[in-house]
Design a protein around this motif. Structure first.
Motif, PDB file in Angstrom:
ATOM      1  N   GLY A 114       0.790  -1.389  -0.196  1.00 25.30           N
ATOM      2  CA  GLY A 114       0.203   0.053  -0.015  1.00 25.30           C
ATOM      3  C   GLY A 114       0.870   1.413   0.047  1.00 25.30           C
ATOM      4  O   GLY A 114       0.286   2.168  -0.649  1.00 25.30           O
ATOM      5  N   ARG A 115       1.982   1.344   0.866  1.00 26.87           N
ATOM      6  CA  ARG A 115       2.779   2.457   0.685  1.00 26.87           C
ATOM      7  C   ARG A 115       3.536   2.650  -0.453  1.00 26.87           C
ATOM      8  O   ARG A 115       3.759   3.760  -0.865  1.00 26.87           O
ATOM      9  CB  ARG A 115       3.741   2.167   1.938  1.00 26.87           C
ATOM     10  CG  ARG A 115       3.298   2.024   3.452  1.00 26.87           C
ATOM     11  CD  ARG A 115       4.496   2.144   4.442  1.00 26.87           C
ATOM     12  NE  ARG A 115       3.850   1.787   5.683  1.00 26.87           N
ATOM     13  CZ  ARG A 115       3.658   0.696   6.265  1.00 26.87           C
ATOM     14  NH1 ARG A 115       4.089  -0.441   5.763  1.00 26.87           N
ATOM     15  NH2 ARG A 115       3.009   0.553   7.401  1.00 26.87           N
ATOM     16  N   LEU A 116       3.938   1.634  -1.199  1.00 27.46           N
ATOM     17  CA  LEU A 116       4.394   1.841  -2.514  1.00 27.46           C
ATOM     18  C   LEU A 116       3.590   2.335  -3.575  1.00 27.46           C
ATOM     19  O   LEU A 116       3.878   3.155  -4.375  1.00 27.46           O
ATOM     20  CB  LEU A 116       5.031   0.506  -2.839  1.00 27.46           C
ATOM     21  CG  LEU A 116       6.275   0.227  -2.386  1.00 27.46           C
ATOM     22  CD1 LEU A 116       6.454  -1.446  -2.502  1.00 27.46           C
ATOM     23  CD2 LEU A 116       7.393   0.829  -2.413  1.00 27.46           C
ATOM     24  N   GLY A 117       2.152   2.050  -3.557  1.00 25.42           N
ATOM     25  CA  GLY A 117       1.354   2.603  -4.303  1.00 25.42           C
ATOM     26  C   GLY A 117       0.894   3.872  -3.937  1.00 25.42           C
ATOM     27  O   GLY A 117       0.879   4.706  -4.920  1.00 25.42           O
ATOM     28  N   VAL A 118       0.841   4.337  -2.878  1.00 27.50           N
ATOM     29  CA  VAL A 118       0.531   5.517  -2.564  1.00 27.50           C
ATOM     30  C   VAL A 118       1.857   6.523  -3.024  1.00 27.50           C
ATOM     31  O   VAL A 118       1.763   7.874  -3.406  1.00 27.50           O
ATOM     32  CB  VAL A 118       0.413   6.022  -1.017  1.00 27.50           C
ATOM     33  CG1 VAL A 118       0.425   7.421  -0.496  1.00 27.50           C
ATOM     34  CG2 VAL A 118      -0.914   5.210  -0.564  1.00 27.50           C
ATOM     35  N   ASP A 133      -4.426   6.761   5.668  1.00 31.71           N
ATOM     36  CA  ASP A 133      -2.963   7.390   5.571  1.00 31.71           C
ATOM     37  C   ASP A 133      -2.105   7.423   6.862  1.00 31.71           C
ATOM     38  O   ASP A 133      -1.110   7.209   6.861  1.00 31.71           O
ATOM     39  CB  ASP A 133      -3.398   9.202   5.573  1.00 31.71           C
ATOM     40  CG  ASP A 133      -3.599   9.260   3.968  1.00 31.71           C
ATOM     41  OD1 ASP A 133      -3.684   8.571   3.207  1.00 31.71           O
ATOM     42  OD2 ASP A 133      -4.109  10.485   3.472  1.00 31.71           O
ATOM     43  N   VAL A 134      -3.070   7.195   7.938  1.00 25.72           N
ATOM     44  CA  VAL A 134      -2.100   6.736   9.262  1.00 25.72           C
ATOM     45  C   VAL A 134      -1.148   5.664   9.097  1.00 25.72           C
ATOM     46  O   VAL A 134       0.027   5.422   9.611  1.00 25.72           O
ATOM     47  CB  VAL A 134      -3.119   6.704  10.598  1.00 25.72           C
ATOM     48  CG1 VAL A 134      -4.037   5.493  10.342  1.00 25.72           C
ATOM     49  CG2 VAL A 134      -2.320   6.651  11.692  1.00 25.72           C
ATOM     50  N   ALA A 135      -1.711   4.555   8.186  1.00 26.71           N
ATOM     51  CA  ALA A 135      -0.898   3.361   8.043  1.00 26.71           C
ATOM     52  C   ALA A 135       0.245   3.562   7.111  1.00 26.71           C
ATOM     53  O   ALA A 135       0.885   2.749   7.067  1.00 26.71           O
ATOM     54  CB  ALA A 135      -1.835   2.486   7.442  1.00 26.71           C
TER      55      ALA A 135
END
Length: 277
Positions: free
Chosen positions: A71-75, A100-102
């Motif tokens: 998910g972080r890489l996608g964002v 977004d907290v994640a």
């Protein structure tokens, strides 16, 4: 899937007994296998990009969904497209399980809700004009697989990036992309090779799409946002090279038109007009 590749034991053992150089050398050796794994998936990646471009030409958007590292890489990839290619921040949208907290802290059980991804996507009024790309190293993350299933039910074109063969995600997505990088150096730590593979492929996907949409001229980011001194200087150099003018004039024109592409196009138009007259 009883024993997915991403969960298989590392080829290395007794890591705590290795010295620093040995650790680094072995991690580096494993990392060098990632591009080769991606090379095998190039036809799958091509098919996905080829399907996305016509959607975006008609005003559709590309969504990424993932949990944890995926998910972080996608964002991250989505957030880099506006400054790089001058598009609005709703061209490519990255969503992570837990919100977004994640991005900074793990959110307990966020990835286990099979219905939450579609709820998150509905806030953006996702429709059949859009495309959804699910990212999950395991290929079984409920948040991602559930989102892909719901998207298909609603006529949305789907893709999936995973590091396991024949995963749930691959079976559900219209365009599965399987990056088989093998067991991780630290068993199950998919932030390593799997994450590297996902990052590289997301770069390839978004960059290829933007080039296809005309956001690059030659090999230059002519639509980039001029958000700092370094980028202004880069834009100035692009204009100097393209128009064969000195730095002072290039900088003056860029300050006036606030866009590399606009500066080049208007200057050339003016030259052509003068030549005709």
């Amino acid at each position: 899937m009883s024993n997915p590749i991403t969960e298989q034991p590392s080829k290395y053992d007794n890591l705590e007994k290795m010295d620093v150089l040995e650790l680094l050398s072995n991690i580096n050796a494993e990392d060098q296998t990632v591009p080769l794994a991606i090379e095998k998936a190039l036809p799958q990646i091509r098919d996905f990009v080829t399907a996305v471009v016509p959607k975006m030409e008609l005003g559709g958007r590309l969504f990424y969904i993932g949990a944890g590292t995926s998910g972080r890489l996608g964002v991250l990839d989505a957030s880099e497209c506006p400054p790089t290619f001058g598009v609005s921040d709703d061209h490519i949208i990255g969503l992570i399980a837990g919100g977004d907290v994640a991005l900074r802290k793990a959110v307990e059980n966020a990835e286990d809700d099979v219905n939450q991804a579609w709820k998150d996507l509905e806030e953006f009024k996702i429709s059949e004009k859009d495309v959804l790309l699910g990212i999950a190293a395991s290929g079984s993350t409920p948040y991602v697989v559930g989102g892909i299933e719901d998207a298909k039910k609603n006529g949305v074109l789907t893709g999936g990036i995973t590091c396991n063969k024949n995963s749930l995600l691959s079976r559900e997505a219209d365009f599965p992309m399987e990056l088989i990088v093998g067991p991780e150096f630290v068993t199950g730590s998919t932030r390593m090779k799997a994450g590297t593979a996902q990052k590289l492929v997301l770069n390839m996907i978004s960059t290829s799409i933007m080039i296809q949409l005309g956001k690059v001229k030659g090999n230059k980011m002519v639509d980039m946002q001029l958000s700092n001194k370094k980028l202004v200087e880069r834009g100035t150099k692009m204009i100097m090279d393209e128009l064969n003018i000195d730095a002072d004039l290039a900088r003056l024109l860029l300050k006036k038109y606030k866009s590399v592409r606009k500066t080049i196009d208007l200057y050339k138009d003016r030259l052509n007009t003068n030549e005709l007259n």
